[in-house]
Design an enzyme around this catalytic site. Structure first.
Site, PDB file in Angstrom:
ATOM      1  N   GLU A  29       0.817  -1.217   0.000  1.00  0.00           N
ATOM      2  CA  GLU A  29       0.000   0.000   0.000  1.00  0.00           C
ATOM      3  C   GLU A  29       0.850   1.267   0.000  1.00  0.00           C
ATOM      4  O   GLU A  29       0.856   2.036   0.974  1.00  0.00           O
ATOM      5  CB  GLU A  29      -0.959   0.010   1.193  1.00  0.00           C
ATOM      6  CG  GLU A  29      -1.999  -1.076   1.140  1.00  0.00           C
ATOM      7  CD  GLU A  29      -3.028  -0.967   2.253  1.00  0.00           C
ATOM      8  OE1 GLU A  29      -2.730  -0.343   3.280  1.00  0.00           O
ATOM      9  OE2 GLU A  29      -4.134  -1.513   2.097  1.00  0.00           O
ATOM     10  N   GLU A  79      -6.136  -8.281  -0.333  1.00  0.00           N
ATOM     11  CA  GLU A  79      -6.587  -8.323   1.061  1.00  0.00           C
ATOM     12  C   GLU A  79      -8.101  -8.156   1.045  1.00  0.00           C
ATOM     13  O   GLU A  79      -8.609  -7.074   0.765  1.00  0.00           O
ATOM     14  CB  GLU A  79      -5.951  -7.203   1.885  1.00  0.00           C
ATOM     15  CG  GLU A  79      -4.444  -7.336   1.983  1.00  0.00           C
ATOM     16  CD  GLU A  79      -3.802  -6.254   2.846  1.00  0.00           C
ATOM     17  OE1 GLU A  79      -4.521  -5.539   3.557  1.00  0.00           O
ATOM     18  OE2 GLU A  79      -2.565  -6.122   2.771  1.00  0.00           O
TER      19      GLU A  79
HETATM   20  C1  GAL Z   1      -4.240  -2.852   4.994  1.00  0.00           C
HETATM   21  C2  GAL Z   1      -2.816  -3.352   5.080  1.00  0.00           C
HETATM   22  C3  GAL Z   1      -2.702  -4.594   5.917  1.00  0.00           C
HETATM   23  C4  GAL Z   1      -3.464  -4.421   7.182  1.00  0.00           C
HETATM   24  C5  GAL Z   1      -4.891  -4.125   6.880  1.00  0.00           C
HETATM   25  C6  GAL Z   1      -5.740  -3.952   8.097  1.00  0.00           C
HETATM   26  O1  GAL Z   1      -4.259  -1.484   4.815  1.00  0.00           O
HETATM   27  O2  GAL Z   1      -2.256  -3.591   3.824  1.00  0.00           O
HETATM   28  O3  GAL Z   1      -1.349  -4.833   6.206  1.00  0.00           O
HETATM   29  O4  GAL Z   1      -2.880  -3.396   7.895  1.00  0.00           O
HETATM   30  O5  GAL Z   1      -4.977  -2.938   6.122  1.00  0.00           O
HETATM   31  O6  GAL Z   1      -5.387  -2.833   8.841  1.00  0.00           O
END
Ligand code: GAL
Length: 664
Positions: free
Chosen positions: A146, A303
């Site tokens: 990110e 994710e």
């Molecule tokens: C995303 C990130 C993950 C984790 C997730 C939940 O922004 O890539 O590593 O932090 O959010 O907070």
């Protein structure tokens, strides 16, 4: 992307005892998963001291996972640098616009322009790439995690000066473009140029827009450095990055995506902040469409929300069925891979309350079981979906220069690019009209309707592209505050909407920024658009048509009766200029009318989301019930359920948060 559908999880073996890994891998296999992402935050375990690498643990973790049939995506771990990297050089820290430097203990604390940091990154990425280049279980890479946030540090300032010198060649050209004589800002040496820290008050808009572009370029070039190392060492692996959807507005994602094999993004439909308008389903759909549009190709979710989010606070928990529903929604909008974040809920660290598929204690609950249902379904049907494509006749133009320029000068306290954009997208989404999202210079010939909310910065190329589209028979929707700025973020030296004026067939004679007041719009019943009055409370352009028909006029104030919305016939197409800006009501009204005029539009106004993907000549229809209550919809004819293989006809019934996929 292969023809295989990827389903899996983000896993952190370094956070759990090694004795547990085989149990986790077996649970992943039993859930039907075939991929796992590893290591994107594990730098200190991989390089505990400068130049001393330890891949043994990761080798063993990969071996365990691959023995259970899982393929591996490796993250380059450059978003979380070890303390020893930072202890050696505090100039690496990113500085925010208020002049405060980051400190150790969070992530993304680095300034992306810092050459020394990039050398650290190069060293760990080179070592990882050579270690795993020929590993049979490794299939691809995620660069960093990110990317984001502008840096205003001294290092960034020097890099900005060099970027400007490359861009403009001479100080005279730069001073001219920025109109730097204003307030005696003429620069006589590159080293005099500041970064636009908030501490000095608002900056020259030309400088500020260039800084936003420079900041975006910094991440693009940092990504490229890593990507070239990985590509050279691992020519058979894919390389991607996990982006942050429509909501993230600090990087030009078209640029960032151009170097990737395909886009992946992080989809958290249920968050505690409402960054822009629309309900959860519309917001997630907008994210998917934005990501699909970056390369005009399918994407992965790297994710996918696996439970209630939470750092200091805990977000309302996804309801039973929602995890599966959201994963199918991603697929319905073009995902060819779904990776849940994360496998087991962390016991330590900032993300203790960011719930994964397993509970803190490693036990299995309904979230795992729901993901398992999804994983096993995809094991059966994934190959029939992977690679199929969405087709839309409507496109929204997403323009980062305009978005950046409106960050610098929002024009009105209530005017937000993202919110206005989302109003238009949500109105389409609510009617189940699939929409793509493109840049203003992309080929638009596949579409019949182009909506360009707040196209504030207009280049001659974009204007020519839009004219070409309209001449060819398309309908273009423009809004107020379009064509206001040139590429240097200077106000154009002509009447608004600037380069779009002839196309729109109107001239903006005056405008009224509404602060604490409102005005009404009355549609002309003699035109095709016969709708109830709409109130607006942000902006009113007063329009003087030069060839365009008037569709609506203002009802109040000193300009009562002035034209507010017009339509201009150009070639075989037309341009609607929407001179007023308010809340969602105006896009709703206009799209109701415009879509009725579009033969391609399907008007469905229930809460059931319906999308299509095409596998060659075969249509896949996705039905997604975003409500807790059962819903039903009439089907046109006989169809087959991809999920059950059953024949379906008549009325399709879906339980609360239910999903169906039909083929004709
Ligand atoms: C995303 C990130 C993950 C984790 C997730 C939940 O922004 O890539 O590593 O932090 O959010 O907070």
């Amino acid at each position: 992307m292969s023809g295989k559908f990827a389903v899996g999880v983000d896993y952190y073996p370094e956070q759990w005892p090694e004795e547990r890994w085989a149990t986790d891998a077996a649970l992943m296999r039993d859930a039907g998963f075939n991929v796992v992402r590893l290591a994107e935050f594990a730098w200190v375990k991989l390089e505990p001291a400068l130049g001393e690498f330890d891949f043994d643990w990761l080798d063993r973790a990969i071996e365990t996972l691959s023995a259970h049939g899982l393929e591996v995506i490796l993250g380059t771990p450059t978003a979380t640098m070890p303390a020893w990297v930072m202890a050696g050089d505090s100039s690496i820290y990113r500085m925010s616009s208020d002049g405060r430097a980051a400190t150790f203990g969070h992530r993304r604390g680095y300034c992306p322009h810092h050459a020394g940091y990039r050398r650290h990154a190069e060293r760990i990425v080179r070592a990882m790439a050579s270690q795993y280049a020929n590993h049979p279980a490794v299939i691809g890479w995620q660069i960093d995690n990110e990317f984001g946030d502008r840096s205003y540090s001294a290092v960034a300032q020097t890099a900005f000066q060099a970027w400007l010198e490359r861009k403009y060649g001479s100080l005279e050209a730069m001073n001219e473009a920025w109109g730097a004589v204003f307030w005696s800002q003429t620069y006589t040496a590159w080293s005099e140029i500041p970064v636009p820290l908030d501490t000095g008050g608002p900056h020259n808009p030309g400088l500020a827009l260039d800084f936003a572009r420079f900041s975006s370029d910094g991440y693009v070039s940092f990504q490229r450095e890593q990507l070239e190392i990985v590509r050279a060492a691992c020519p058979n692996h894919f390389v991607t990055h996990n982006l942050m959807g429509f909501g993230y507005d600090q990087i030009d994602y078209f640029d960032l995506a151009s170097d990737l094999d395909f886009v992946t993004w992080d989809n958290y439909p249920r968050m505690w902040w409402n960054v822009y308008a629309g309900d959860d389903a519309a917001r997630a759909a907008l994210g998917h469409a934005t990501m699909r549009g970056l390369k005009r190709q399918n994407f992965w979710v790297m994710e996918q929300q696996a439970g209630a989010g939470g750092w200091q606070m805990v977000v309302p928990h996804p309801r039973p069925g929602e995890l599966r529903l959201w994963a199918y929604q991603a697929i319905a909008h073009g995902a060819d891979g779904i990776v849940f974040f994360r496998f087991r809920t962390a016991r330590h660290g900032t993300e203790q309350y960011w719930h994964g598929l397993l509970e803190h204690d490693g036990t299995v609950g309904r979230r795992y079981l729901e993901a398992k249902q999804f994983g096993l379904e995809l094991q059966r049907i994934g190959a029939q979906i992977a690679g199929s494509v969405a087709k839309s006749s409507v496109v929204l133009l997403h323009d980062y220069d305009s978005r950046f320029a409106l960050q610098i000068q929002p024009n009105n306290p209530e005017l937000q690019y993202a919110t206005q954009f989302a109003h238009w997208y949500s109105a389409l989404h609510r009617r189940n009209v699939g929409a793509d999202i493109s840049s203003s210079t992309d080929d638009l010939s596949a579409y019949s309707l182009v909506i360009a909310p707040l196209l504030h910065v207009v280049t001659p190329e974009a204007a020519a592209n839009l004219e070409h589209f309209v001449q060819g028979g398309g309908t273009l929707v423009l809004t107020a505050r379009s064509g206001v700025k040139d590429g240097s973020n200077a106000v154009v030296n002509e009447a608004l909407p600037g380069l779009l004026r002839d196309l729109a067939g109107v001239r903006v004679t005056e405008y009224d920024s509404l602060i604490g007041s409102s005005n009404g719009l009355r549609f002309d019943p003699n035109t095709v658009l016969d709708a109830a009055d709409v109130t607006v409370n942000i902006w009113c352009d007063l329009l003087e048509p030069s060839g365009a028909d008037v569709l609506a006029r203002y009802t109040g104030g000193f300009y009562a009766g002035a034209a507010a919305i017009t339509r201009n016939q150009v070639g075989r197409g037309s341009v609607i200029y929407v001179g007023a800006i308010g809340d969602a009501a105006l896009p709703e009204t206009l799209l109701e009318w415009l879509l009725a005029a579009q033969t391609a539009a399907k008007l469905e106004t229930n809460q059931l989301e319906i999308t299509e993907r095409w596998q060659g000549e075969t249509r896949l229809r996705f039905y997604l019930n975003h409500s807790a209550d059962p819903q039903s919809v009439a089907l046109g004819g006989q169809a087959t359920s991809l999920l059950t293989g059953d024949a379906v006809s008549g009325i399709l019934k879906l339980e609360g948060y239910g999903v169906e996929i039909l083929t004709d």
